[in-house]
Design an enzyme around this catalytic site. Structure first.
Site, short mmCIF file in Angstrom:
data_model
loop_
_atom_site.label_atom_id
_atom_site.label_comp_id
_atom_site.label_asym_id
_atom_site.label_seq_id
_atom_site.Cartn_x
_atom_site.Cartn_y
_atom_site.Cartn_z
N ASP A 58 0.98 -1.23 0.08
CA ASP A 58 0.26 -0.20 0.08
C ASP A 58 0.84 1.37 -0.05
O ASP A 58 0.42 2.42 -0.38
CB ASP A 58 -0.95 -0.09 1.29
CG ASP A 58 -1.90 1.27 1.33
OD1 ASP A 58 -2.56 1.36 0.27
OD2 ASP A 58 -2.15 1.96 2.13
N HIS A 80 -7.41 4.47 -1.82
CA HIS A 80 -8.07 4.82 -0.76
C HIS A 80 -9.33 4.14 -0.46
O HIS A 80 -9.95 3.81 0.50
CB HIS A 80 -8.44 6.31 -0.67
CG HIS A 80 -7.32 7.38 -0.31
ND1 HIS A 80 -6.64 7.48 0.99
CD2 HIS A 80 -6.22 7.76 -1.42
CE1 HIS A 80 -5.41 8.11 0.73
NE2 HIS A 80 -5.24 8.34 -0.44
#
Length: 337
Positions: A98, A120
């Site tokens: 991530d 997100h």
């Protein structure tokens, strides 16, 4: 989600991702480690592919765990130590990937609004999977109040963070404790359940504190103390947003409170559903993940509206879900199944 207009699409194409600050873990270790690891990825690897692989690494085993531990209590089948170790490693893999995806995007010059939305947006879904897997790890289903507070606080705080981004125009990272520290903390719980001789039962062991009138367990400490920091984060986020909103024209101020209004409309009936529904007593994980999918969608909409510089409407049909479930719990018109 409604179709974007031509003017919104024009603004969306010009959107540039902006972030301020780094959390403690990012400054000390994570950012520098990912700067090294990203060099091992070929330039032809798409950042969005890295994001997707990272999500699968954790969400897939997390969803499997929720199917075998529907009550997050000792009534569920025992989970092997090997699985907890694998889950912790998958969580770390998701955490690193991530972080790497954004660095790969900047490295290859392929940053885009789609990448920000995918990054997100997946984080929003992982924000409900992670607390629920941790709930199964520490047998939080035996403490319903903490079970409810653990999930709703995580989902609410993530939406509050995006409300701050919506008001400020850029993502703000807490310089001390942020999402990276939370992921590392939950991975620590998984490893502790794997290596301790008592396994998950360790978290139910009592802690003797002579001057406290109530009995505490390790579970209460591991989940109760972070809730104090989350409440402090609520206050800081709200005061910062309120200060920025008061500087805007009076005609725009109410519109900027729309995400907060959505959050309140979701939280209050959802907590009442958990308190009153018989289904929560038999399948708490199912009820919580169903209710938590509402803010996931609201965050997705908020992300798009923020990138389009468009106002968010305080009402949304999906907010009727907890209200309908609450009505069902009170009146009993629709069967629980």
């Amino acid at each position: 989600m409604e179709v974007l207009t031509d003017s919104q699409l024009k603004v969306l194409r010009k959107h540039k991702y902006s972030v301020a600050g780094q959390s403690c873990l990012e400054r000390v270790f994570l950012s520098s480690a990912c700067n090294t690891l990203v060099e091992f990825f070929p330039r032809w690897v798409a950042p969005n592919l890295i994001t997707f692989i990272g999500a699968i690494c954790f969400i897939a085993p997390g969803c499997y765990l929720l199917t075998v531990t529907p009550t997050a209590s000792r009534q569920d089948p025992e989970v092997s130590s090997v699985f907890w170790i694998c889950l912790a490693m998958c969580n770390y893999a998701y955490q690193f990937l991530d972080c790497i995806d954004g660095k790969q995007a900047r490295r290859t010059g392929t940053s885009s609004p789609l990448g920000e939305f995918l990054d997100h947006g997946i984080d929003a879904f992982a924000t409900i999977i992670l607390p629920l897997t941790a709930a199964s790890c520490v047998l939080l289903g035996e403490s319903p109040a903490l079970h409810i507070a653990g999930l709703f606080s995580a989902s609410s705080l993530f939406m509050m963070a995006h409300w701050h981004s919506y008001v400020a125009g850029k993502v703000h990272v807490n310089p001390m404790v942020d999402v990276e520290e939370a992921r590392a903390f939950f991975a620590f719980l998984f490893l502790l359940a794997a290596v301790h001789p008592l396994g998950r039962l360790f978290f139910t062991q009592p802690i003797v504190v002579p001057w406290l009138p109530v009995a505490l367990t390790y579970r209460d400490i591991f989940f109760g103390v972070p809730l104090v920091f989350i409440l402090a984060a609520y206050y800081i986020c709200f005061t910062r947003c309120r200060a920025m909103i008061l500087q805007r024209p009076a005609s725009e101020q109410f519109k900027l409170y729309a995400p907060l209004i959505q959050l309140i409309i979701w939280v209050i009936p959802s907590i009442l559903v958990c308190a009153m529904s018989p289904l929560f007593r038999t399948d708490p994980q199912l009820v919580l993940i169903t209710l938590a999918l509402v803010p996931v969608h609201l965050i997705h909409r908020l992300l798009v509206m923020n990138m389009c510089k468009s106002p968010v409407k305080p009402h949304h049909p999906l907010l009727l879900l907890p209200i309908v479930l609450l009505a069902n719990s009170i009146v009993g018109v629709v069967p629980e199944q």
